[in-house]
Motif scaffolding. Structure first.
Motif, PDB file in Angstrom:
ATOM      1  N   GLU A  34      -1.198  -7.943   1.574  1.00  0.00           N
ATOM      2  CA  GLU A  34      -1.065  -6.640   1.585  1.00  0.00           C
ATOM      3  C   GLU A  34       0.119  -6.160   2.664  1.00  0.00           C
ATOM      4  O   GLU A  34       0.090  -6.675   3.836  1.00  0.00           O
ATOM      5  N   HIS A  60      -9.955  -3.463   6.369  1.00  0.00           N
ATOM      6  CA  HIS A  60      -9.436  -2.034   6.189  1.00  0.00           C
ATOM      7  C   HIS A  60      -9.393  -2.076   4.448  1.00  0.00           C
ATOM      8  O   HIS A  60      -9.809  -3.313   3.927  1.00  0.00           O
ATOM      9  N   SER A  84       0.465  -3.340   4.518  1.00  0.00           N
ATOM     10  CA  SER A  84      -0.742  -2.149   4.355  1.00  0.00           C
ATOM     11  C   SER A  84       0.129  -0.843   4.990  1.00  0.00           C
ATOM     12  O   SER A  84      -0.009  -0.006   4.576  1.00  0.00           O
ATOM     13  N   SER A  86      -7.266   4.219  -1.075  1.00  0.00           N
ATOM     14  CA  SER A  86      -7.043   2.663  -0.965  1.00  0.00           C
ATOM     15  C   SER A  86      -8.233   1.946  -1.339  1.00  0.00           C
ATOM     16  O   SER A  86      -8.229   0.674  -1.957  1.00  0.00           O
ATOM     17  N   ASP A 106       0.694  -1.186  -0.046  1.00  0.00           N
ATOM     18  CA  ASP A 106       0.033  -0.088  -0.102  1.00  0.00           C
ATOM     19  C   ASP A 106       0.777   1.274  -0.059  1.00  0.00           C
ATOM     20  O   ASP A 106       1.824   1.381   0.784  1.00  0.00           O
ATOM     21  N   THR A 161      -8.025  -1.981   1.780  1.00  0.00           N
ATOM     22  CA  THR A 161      -7.256  -2.863   0.554  1.00  0.00           C
ATOM     23  C   THR A 161      -7.931  -4.316   0.621  1.00  0.00           C
ATOM     24  O   THR A 161      -8.483  -4.913  -0.371  1.00  0.00           O
TER      25      THR A 161
HETATM   26 MG    MG Z   1      -4.448  -0.802   2.612  1.00  0.00          MG
END
Ligand code: MG
Ligand code: MG
Ligand code: ZN
Length: 389
Positions: free
Chosen positions: A278, A162, A280, A111, A70, A164
């Motif tokens: 991910e 979250h 993040s 995102s 991310d 993503t």
């Molecule tokens: Mg993310």
């Protein structure tokens, strides 16, 4: 009502929304602390030594492991490469392209829109999860994969609810509907998910206890990495924190283990699997303009990428793709030293930027990821390669 009264009301609401957003996402808090820009790495890792495997052009993989760093732009990658003394698994991946990240309604994506573009193949409005710009539900890769009996998995170093990871499973008008997003995890029979966000499953306003519901559906549940390692079959749900996980330098380091466990479990399905992983918090480090935070998170993801590459090399039917949803921070590397692992990062923003982000690929089908294309094409390529449509 007088004009300035109206303005005052509007202004107060704006401040309130802004403050409540900040409270929720305080990990992104920016402080103008110049000392955060410099980083000297002290923990180095080796890159996985890949044999010169030659994949046939036009070959299709059975499995795809998609890493999303991310907020990871080209400079974040090169900063991590420099900090790790010129070694990075990601940079050993032979095919490279660029993804254009613009949202449907905004030059700069968040995102949610960025994740939805990759997961569902359509540009949408910032904040939208798995719905198009008009709010209609759009099917994600995991749903297509399930229809063809492939296994699916999601791993995140943030709350699994979250933006993503949510884009790959949920359909909600707003990324902030965390409890609704958690409930969406029970809508499709995802084979495994690993991340934070336990409170959105078990401490809910509607009093549902989703971990119990998951158990009833046959899920093995774990709340620690150690317990996750003991699980030998899917479906599996691993919730490692009430909210977001701690950053790598302060908390548990689990990403490489999670990827290893997931590939072991998912590869039992002979029809294939799709796994999204991910990293993040590269984004959060970049929001803070914090070079060490960015690099530590990226190096942690790179170790997990190394594990995935090793699996792919052995498995021979697995494609590994590493990309990002957008760049964060407008990062530039103004100085550094590959011999000592020092990096001096500078930033033009504490927010996301518009620039294209890199895509790295290894394995059958990797050549498809060369070139410059819209982020929605990542979806098209994955669907095509896994024969999902
Ligand atoms: Mg993310
Ligand atoms: Mg992002
Ligand atoms: Zn961000």
């Amino acid at each position: 009502m007088k004009k300035h009264t109206l303005f005052f009301i509007f202004f107060s609401i704006a401040i309130f929304i802004n403050l409540s957003t900040k409270a929720q996402e305080k990990y992104k808090t920016f402080t103008a602390d110049d000392s955060l820009q410099f980083y000297k790495n002290t923990q180095f890792h080796q890159a996985v030594k890949l044999k010169k495997t030659t994949f046939v052009y036009g070959a299709k993989p059975k499995n795809i492991i998609l890493f999303i760093g991310d907020g990871m732009g080209t400079d974040h990658v090169f900063a991590a490469y420099t900090a790790n003394k010129g070694v990075l698994n990601i940079m050993n991946m032979p095919f490279v392209g660029f993804s254009k990240t613009q949202a449907a309604n905004n030059y700069i994506t968040d995102s949610a829109a960025g994740g939805t573009a990759i997961a569902c193949g359509q540009k949408t409005k910032n904040g939208a999860i798995g719905v198009d710009a008009k709010g209609n539900t759009i099917k994600n890769i995991c749903e297509y994969a399930k229809e063809k009996q492939l296994s699916t998995g999601l791993i995140s170093t943030s709350a699994i609810t979250h933006a993503t990871p949510a884009s790959f499973i949920a359909h909600q008008l707003s990324r902030r509907m965390y409890e609704d997003i958690a409930a969406d995890f029970l809508q499709i029979n995802i084979d495994l998910f690993i991340g934070g966000g336990l409170k959105f499953f078990d401490k809910r306003t509607d009093k549902r206890v989703l971990t119990n519901e998951l158990k009833e559906k046959g899920y093995q549940i774990a709340f620690s990495t150690a317990d996750m390692m003991k699980i030998t079959k899917t479906p599996m749900a691993v919730l490692l924190d009430s909210g977001h996980l701690d950053r790598v330098s302060e908390g548990i380091v689990f990403l490489s283990k999670a990827v290893k466990k997931s590939t072991q479990l998912l590869s039992k399905n002979k029809k294939g699997f799709f796994l999204m992983v991910e990293g993040s918090q590269i984004d959060w480090g970049a929001h803070q303009n914090n070079t060490s935070y960015i690099i530590e998170e990226l190096l942690d993801m790179d170790k997990a990428v190394g594990g995935a590459l090793k699996f792919a090399e052995k498995n021979k039917e697995t494609l590994v793709v590493v990309t990002s949803d957008h760049e964060t921070g407008g990062m530039a590397i103004n100085d550094g030293n590959i011999q000592t692992g020092e990096v001096y990062g500078r930033y033009t923003s504490s927010r996301h930027t518009a620039t294209m982000v890199p895509v790295f690929a290894y394995g059958p089908g990797a050549e498809l990821f060369s070139g410059v294309y819209e982020n929605t094409e990542l979806f098209q390529k994955i669907i095509l390669l896994l024969n999902l449509k």
